[in-house]
Design an enzyme around this catalytic site. Structure first.
Site, PDB file in Angstrom:
ATOM      1  CG  ASP A   2      -2.047  -0.945   1.159  1.00  0.00           C
ATOM      2  OD1 ASP A   2      -3.038  -0.609   0.492  1.00  0.00           O
ATOM      3  OD2 ASP A   2      -1.954  -2.045   1.748  1.00  0.00           O
ATOM      4  CG  ASP A  58      -7.635  -1.713   8.540  1.00  0.00           C
ATOM      5  OD1 ASP A  58      -7.186  -2.367   7.584  1.00  0.00           O
ATOM      6  OD2 ASP A  58      -8.427  -0.761   8.401  1.00  0.00           O
ATOM      7  CD  GLU A  86     -12.734  -3.681  -0.578  1.00  0.00           C
ATOM      8  OE1 GLU A  86     -12.290  -4.828  -0.418  1.00  0.00           O
ATOM      9  OE2 GLU A  86     -13.635  -3.190   0.117  1.00  0.00           O
ATOM     10  CE  LYS A 128      -9.335  -5.528  -2.000  1.00  0.00           C
ATOM     11  NZ  LYS A 128      -8.406  -5.363  -0.864  1.00  0.00           N
ATOM     12  CB  THR A 154     -12.161  -9.638  -1.798  1.00  0.00           C
ATOM     13  OG1 THR A 154     -13.525  -9.207  -1.687  1.00  0.00           O
ATOM     14  CG2 THR A 154     -11.274  -8.416  -1.979  1.00  0.00           C
ATOM     15  CD  GLU A 176      -6.672  -8.147  -3.018  1.00  0.00           C
ATOM     16  OE1 GLU A 176      -7.320  -7.932  -1.960  1.00  0.00           O
ATOM     17  OE2 GLU A 176      -6.076  -7.255  -3.627  1.00  0.00           O
ATOM     18  CB  ALA A 209     -12.414 -11.598   1.945  1.00  0.00           C
ATOM     19  CG  LEU A 210     -12.269 -12.946   6.179  1.00  0.00           C
ATOM     20  CD1 LEU A 210     -13.297 -13.797   6.914  1.00  0.00           C
ATOM     21  CD2 LEU A 210     -12.161 -11.568   6.817  1.00  0.00           C
TER      22      LEU A 210
END
Length: 520
Positions: free
Chosen positions: A100, A148, A232, A344, A391, A429, A431-432
């Protein structure tokens, strides 16, 4: 399902650098095992392959770097640990990593004052290891969402403007402000010290291009353009901070800042329906309710009448316009650099099996039983040559609570079809965080293409200490190899070996081949 028994250690692993991993067998007088004729094959599973898979195209795997890869001072965080991690990832066969690029760090010191030095150090390190880099233009804050682990707010000078004018950020019906991302309602207004948000994002990306022009297309192979919370293209309809939203709540519409309200009023007036422009639906419920608890989202609710269709067209249309503006700028900036562009989209799979798809609607995706909400997004991406990044690739319907009417698998199928119709690439991707074979197996199944709509790349969430635990690392290594073979090899869904690296032996036993895991 294949299980592997733990057996006596018989191999040692020696890594001389990130490009060379050698195996030594004590019973072979120290000779290197470097080909199949010497005996053992690495990473072999004797499960069946999928004959209906028409594509054996390699699916490159990237790994997301930690959110705090660059620290608050703009420097590379823990460079020695990062160097060792990159070496390990290279030895595992991954294509590259994702990072990022935080607006709140790079332009922290004032408008047009960019600090790219920590990212420059990272790019050089990634290049030295022979890896590729995906860079996210992260115009959102870090903190307050799933996964996060640190807090990186928007630039201080932007927060100062927000404090003067709170309507610069998304607002729900009760007046709750969300500081994650600038409201798209003011995209074209000079509200950031004389510049519009679109101008600010554009100049940020242009500065990035100039600083890293020697690496674009070679080391930096993809620019993912952030267009909302979590990077996103969506509204922040399900904020987790302070317990505002909990899974599987339907979320709330985010159209109550003065700029969004003015746009809604203008659209309603143009339709000759002034009453429709006084705010969002009054009966759409609260964050943690279910569709049937509301007048708007219930089975035969107002989501499907003339007013509901008008509002949802406007709400989702504003999101599409926002994405179109940012991606148009990005296309102009990065055209000819050799780097791909991607965007995304969130995998909002809860309440997918209901008629209204309430959680998707509040996020800005006008997807219902009667309407495809992802095809318009895919076509907008296609207009700019953008890869559609999605995702929840690791999720299965059976893993979700029945009461939430989830269908991540159905959602992924719909998105795959939309991208195929639009003629664009689909990347994925998880998601978790997932480390188990079952999660990897689902990604493998999703990555395969029966009709030209498999994944072009997969980015794994995320690099952290737990990934290097023996069994987790073994699963990743096998997953990467399987993806490199077009998803043909199926991962085991249970394992008791807890090895540091997965090594398969092929032996004849009762005329059948068996696989054994070796502890290294």
């Amino acid at each position: 399902m294949t299980c592997f028994a733990q057996i006596k250690p018989s191999f040692h692993l020696k890594a001389t650098n990130s490009k060379e991993v050698q195996f030594f067998a004590p019973n072979m007088e120290g000779r290197n095992i470097n080909n199949e004729e010497e005996g053992e094959k690495l990473h072999v599973l004797t499960t069946s392959t999928h004959s209906n898979n028409s594509s054996t195209t390699k699916v490159p795997v990237f790994v997301m770097l930690p959110l705090d890869t660059i620290n608050i001072g703009g420097k590379l965080n823990k460079p020695r640990a990062m160097n060792a991690s990159l070496m390990a990832l290279k030895s595992a066969g991954v294509e590259g990593v994702m990072v990022d690029c935080w607006w709140g760090l790079v332009e922290k010191d004032g408008p047009l004052k960019y600090n790219w030095e920590g990212y420059y150090e990272l790019v050089k390190m990634v290049q030295e290891h022979g890896l590729k880099l995906q860079v996210v233009m992260s115009f959102h804050q870090c903190g307050g969402n799933v996964g996060d682990s640190c807090s990186i707010p928007l630039p201080p000078w932007v927060l100062e403007e927000i404090s003067k004018n709170p309507d610069l950020v998304y607002t729900d019906r009760s007046g709750r402000r969300n500081p994650e991302y600038i409201s798209l309602g003011c995209d074209l207004l000079p509200v950031l010290r004389g510049r519009t948000p679109i101008q600010v994002y554009t100049e940020f990306m242009r500065s990035f291009r100039e600083r890293f022009k020697d690496y674009l297309g070679d080391v930096i192979v993809e620019i993912q353009v952030g267009m909302g919370p979590c990077g996103e293209l969506r509204y922040p309809s399900y904020p987790e901070s302070n317990g505002t939203w909990r899974f599987p709540g339907i979320g709330e519409f985010q159209c109550y800042d003065k700029y969004m309200k003015a746009s809604l009023a203008a659209s309603a007036e143009a339709m000759g329906k002034n009453d429709w422009g006084r705010g969002g639906p009054h009966d759409s419920g609260q964050y943690n309710q279910f569709p049937e608890d509301t007048g708007f989202f219930k089975r035969d609710g107002t989501w499907n009448n003339e007013y509901g269709q008008f509002f949802l067209e406007w709400y989702s249309g504003k999101l599409l316009e926002h994405g179109d503006r940012i991606l148009g700028s990005a296309e102009g900036i990065f055209r000819g650099t050799g780097a791909k562009l991607s965007g995304k989209v969130a995998g909002i799979h809860w309440h997918y099996n209901t008629r209204s798809h309430a959680a998707e609607l509040t996020a800005g995706y006008y997807n219902t039983r009667h309407r495809d909400g992802y095809l318009p997004i895919a076509r907008m991406f296609a207009k700019h040559g953008v890869v559609f990044n999605f995702t929840c690739m690791e999720m299965r319907d059976g893993e979700q609570p029945q009461s939430a009417n989830c269908s991540p698998e159905g959602l992924v199928r719909q998105v795959k079809k939309a991208t195929q119709i639009a003629g664009i690439e689909l990347a994925g991707e998880n998601a978790l965080e997932r480390y188990d074979g079952g999660g990897y197996a689902q990604v493998l199944a999703t990555s395969r293409s029966e009709s030209g709509n498999g994944l072009s790349a997969f980015t794994y969430l995320r690099l952290k200490k737990r990934l290097f635990e023996p069994e987790n690392w073994r699963n990743l290594v096998e997953f990467v190899k399987s993806m490199s073979e077009g998803g043909k090899t199926r991962l085991p869904e249970c394992d008791t070996s807890r090895t540091d690296l997965y090594v398969g032996f092929l032996k004849q036993s009762h005329a059948k081949k068996t696989a054994e895991a070796v502890v290294v």
